[in-house]
Design an enzyme around this catalytic site. Structure first.
Site, PDB file in Angstrom:
ATOM      1  N   PRO A  23       0.819  -1.213   0.000  1.00 11.30           N
ATOM      2  CA  PRO A  23       0.000   0.000   0.000  1.00 11.30           C
ATOM      3  C   PRO A  23       0.853   1.264   0.000  1.00 11.30           C
ATOM      4  O   PRO A  23       1.839   1.342   0.738  1.00 11.30           O
ATOM      5  CB  PRO A  23      -0.795  -0.112   1.307  1.00 11.30           C
ATOM      6  CG  PRO A  23       0.006  -1.035   2.176  1.00 11.30           C
ATOM      7  CD  PRO A  23       0.658  -1.995   1.240  1.00 11.30           C
ATOM      8  N   THR A  25       0.220   5.539  -0.056  1.00 15.81           N
ATOM      9  CA  THR A  25      -0.506   6.806  -0.140  1.00 15.81           C
ATOM     10  C   THR A  25       0.196   7.694  -1.157  1.00 15.81           C
ATOM     11  O   THR A  25       1.402   7.916  -1.050  1.00 15.81           O
ATOM     12  CB  THR A  25      -0.514   7.455   1.267  1.00 15.81           C
ATOM     13  OG1 THR A  25      -1.314   6.640   2.115  1.00 15.81           O
ATOM     14  CG2 THR A  25      -1.054   8.866   1.232  1.00 15.81           C
ATOM     15  N   GLN A  98      -7.052  -1.175   1.188  1.00 19.15           N
ATOM     16  CA  GLN A  98      -6.548  -0.987   2.544  1.00 19.15           C
ATOM     17  C   GLN A  98      -7.384   0.079   3.251  1.00 19.15           C
ATOM     18  O   GLN A  98      -7.447   1.229   2.805  1.00 19.15           O
ATOM     19  CB  GLN A  98      -5.084  -0.553   2.572  1.00 19.15           C
ATOM     20  CG  GLN A  98      -4.574  -0.515   4.027  1.00 19.15           C
ATOM     21  CD  GLN A  98      -3.188   0.047   4.215  1.00 19.15           C
ATOM     22  OE1 GLN A  98      -2.955   1.222   3.917  1.00 19.15           O
ATOM     23  NE2 GLN A  98      -2.263  -0.747   4.708  1.00 19.15           N
ATOM     24  N   TYR A 180      -1.623   4.508  13.313  1.00 20.05           N
ATOM     25  CA  TYR A 180      -3.003   4.946  13.064  1.00 20.05           C
ATOM     26  C   TYR A 180      -3.955   4.287  14.059  1.00 20.05           C
ATOM     27  O   TYR A 180      -3.518   3.585  14.984  1.00 20.05           O
ATOM     28  CB  TYR A 180      -3.375   4.693  11.595  1.00 20.05           C
ATOM     29  CG  TYR A 180      -2.430   5.428  10.673  1.00 20.05           C
ATOM     30  CD1 TYR A 180      -2.280   6.812  10.796  1.00 20.05           C
ATOM     31  CD2 TYR A 180      -1.633   4.769   9.742  1.00 20.05           C
ATOM     32  CE1 TYR A 180      -1.373   7.510  10.010  1.00 20.05           C
ATOM     33  CE2 TYR A 180      -0.721   5.457   8.953  1.00 20.05           C
ATOM     34  CZ  TYR A 180      -0.601   6.828   9.089  1.00 20.05           C
ATOM     35  OH  TYR A 180       0.299   7.522   8.325  1.00 20.05           O
ATOM     36  N   ARG A 227      -2.485  -5.692   8.582  1.00 20.65           N
ATOM     37  CA  ARG A 227      -1.094  -5.226   8.458  1.00 20.65           C
ATOM     38  C   ARG A 227      -0.582  -4.714   9.803  1.00 20.65           C
ATOM     39  O   ARG A 227      -1.241  -3.883  10.435  1.00 20.65           O
ATOM     40  CB  ARG A 227      -1.025  -4.113   7.413  1.00 20.65           C
ATOM     41  CG  ARG A 227       0.396  -3.739   7.051  1.00 20.65           C
ATOM     42  CD  ARG A 227       0.480  -2.942   5.766  1.00 20.65           C
ATOM     43  NE  ARG A 227       1.680  -3.317   5.050  1.00 20.65           N
ATOM     44  CZ  ARG A 227       2.574  -2.450   4.558  1.00 20.65           C
ATOM     45  NH1 ARG A 227       2.372  -1.161   4.676  1.00 20.65           N
ATOM     46  NH2 ARG A 227       3.642  -2.885   3.933  1.00 20.65           N
TER      47      ARG A 227
END
Ligand SMILES: Cc1cc2nc3c(=O)[nH]c(=O)nc-3n(C[C@H](O)[C@H](O)[C@H](O)COP(=O)(O)O)c2cc1C
Length: 357
Positions: A23, A25, A98, A180, A227
């Site tokens: 993944p 961003t 994701q 996060y 993850r």
């Protein structure tokens, strides 16, 4: 190298090879946090990966932390993501979304009006975040989620998974790394709650377990991945006993029969996250961080990985799999265009062409 090219099933996900796109961003979402035509081209060009894991995508307006990241909570986002999955499937690929809820890592400058910054406890992260409006700013001080609000967030994850199913995704990955929201619940430094979502080790695990159960109720657990990156201090994270936390988490995940566990190498040299995953997690494991093709192949042959994911290598090499098959050299990416708008540094990297004789 051959180990990377063999097909594999991760739960119900059927991969043509074991080179996974990790993944990333890229901050190219358009107004309304919608992936645009460039995202269709970008992901479509990388469909020869055994599996694509999308960039972190917010399950709700509150989950957004950064500027120009896509969501999976509006009809327009579902329609836009459908064009992405059609491009990837049209090229024979497999793709999971994701889900990334940033929790306390965010700024109101990057969010819709009325969207909140929420966390297990009202502790502001040290550090700054980039905003388009005013440049770098301090993170928001988050509001502590009430007990009903924690359950509402889990319901938002489930709703986003239903939207992802409508958009044609093959599965879902829960982003429980990088500081996060799920990691904020897992870690003793950010979860000071005294209720059933904190207070004890099993309390700190509960949010992640219930999210996984909610996502599995939508997709089937054989299409859900998680993850993790044990002991990562990124985004001002601290856990007093990461080994203990993640050993308990993985043992609690085992009965849920996930498609895969996606493990990022721990930056803590004293913590071998891959060994931990081998010891405590029974299902398929994807390893990540800093692998080249040779070490990735070894991780599969003798390291306990079912597959290996590559992030940075996919930025400038949309045809990474073809380059691996043919032994062609890899192109380098430009850091300056990682997070900028538009095609430059996103869809501008060409496939490999043999020099004319
Ligand atoms: C530009 C960029 C964006 C990233 N965004 C995400 C993200 O949205 N979600 C995530 O889980 N990891 C993200 N990561 C981490 C990567 O998935 C990966 O763990 C890391 O780059 C190490 O893998 P590599 O050595 O193959 O690049 C990002 C990494 C890069 C370079």
């Amino acid at each position: 190298m051959q180990a990377l090219l063999r097909p594999v099933d991760l739960g119900a996900l059927r991969l043509r090879n074991r080179i996974i796109m990790a993944p990333m961003t890229r901050n190219r979402a358009l107004a309304g946090d919608v992936p645009g035509a460039l995202a269709v081209e970008y992901y479509g060009a990388r469909a020869s990966a055994g599996l694509i894991v999308t960039e972190g995508t917010q399950p709700s307006v509150h989950g957004k932390g950064y500027c120009r990241t896509p969501g999976m909570h509006s009809a327009a986002q579902v329609e836009a993501w459908r064009t992405v999955t059609e491009a990837v499937h049209g090229n024979g690929g497999c793709m999971v979304l994701q889900l990334m809820h940033c929790g306390r890592i965010g700024s109101y400058h990057n969010k819709d009006p009325g969207a909140r910054t929420l966390a297990p406890s009202a502790l502001r992260a040290a550090g700054k975040i980039f905003t388009d409006e005013v440049g770098p700013v301090e993170f928001d001080t988050p509001e502590e989620l009430t007990l009903p609000e924690v359950q509402a967030v889990i319901a938002e994850y489930a709703a986003a998974a239903r939207q992802a199913q409508r958009a044609g995704f093959d599965g879902i990955e829960l982003h429980a790394a990088s500081g996060y929201l799920p990691m904020q619940f897992l870690s003793s430094g950010t979860n000071l709650r005294r209720d059933t979502y904190g207070a004890t080790l099993s309390g700190r695990l509960r949010f992640v377990i219930e999210c996984v159960e909610a996502l599995s109720a939508v997709f089937g657990s054989e299409r859900v991945g998680v993850r993790i990156c044990p002991g990562n201090p990124f985004n001002d994270m601290h856990d007093a006993q990461p080994l203990e936390t993640y050993a308990a988490l993985l043992r609690a995940l085992n009965p849920l029969r996930l498609a895969y566990l996606h493990v990022i190498r721990s930056p803590d040299p004293a913590l071998d996250a891959f060994a931990l995953a081998r010891e405590c997690f029974d299902g398929a494991r994807i390893f990540n961080d800093g692998f080249d093709l040779a070490s990735g192949s070894d991780a599969i042959s003798s390291g306990g990985a079912a597959a290996v994911s590559y992030a940075r290598a996919f930025i400038a090499n949309p045809d990474l799999v073809e380059r691996a098959v043919n032994g062609w050299p890899l192109a380098a990416f430009d850091r300056k265009t990682l997070y900028t708008r538009g095609a430059a540094g996103y869809t501008s990297y060409p496939r490999y062409t043999l020099a004319p004789r």
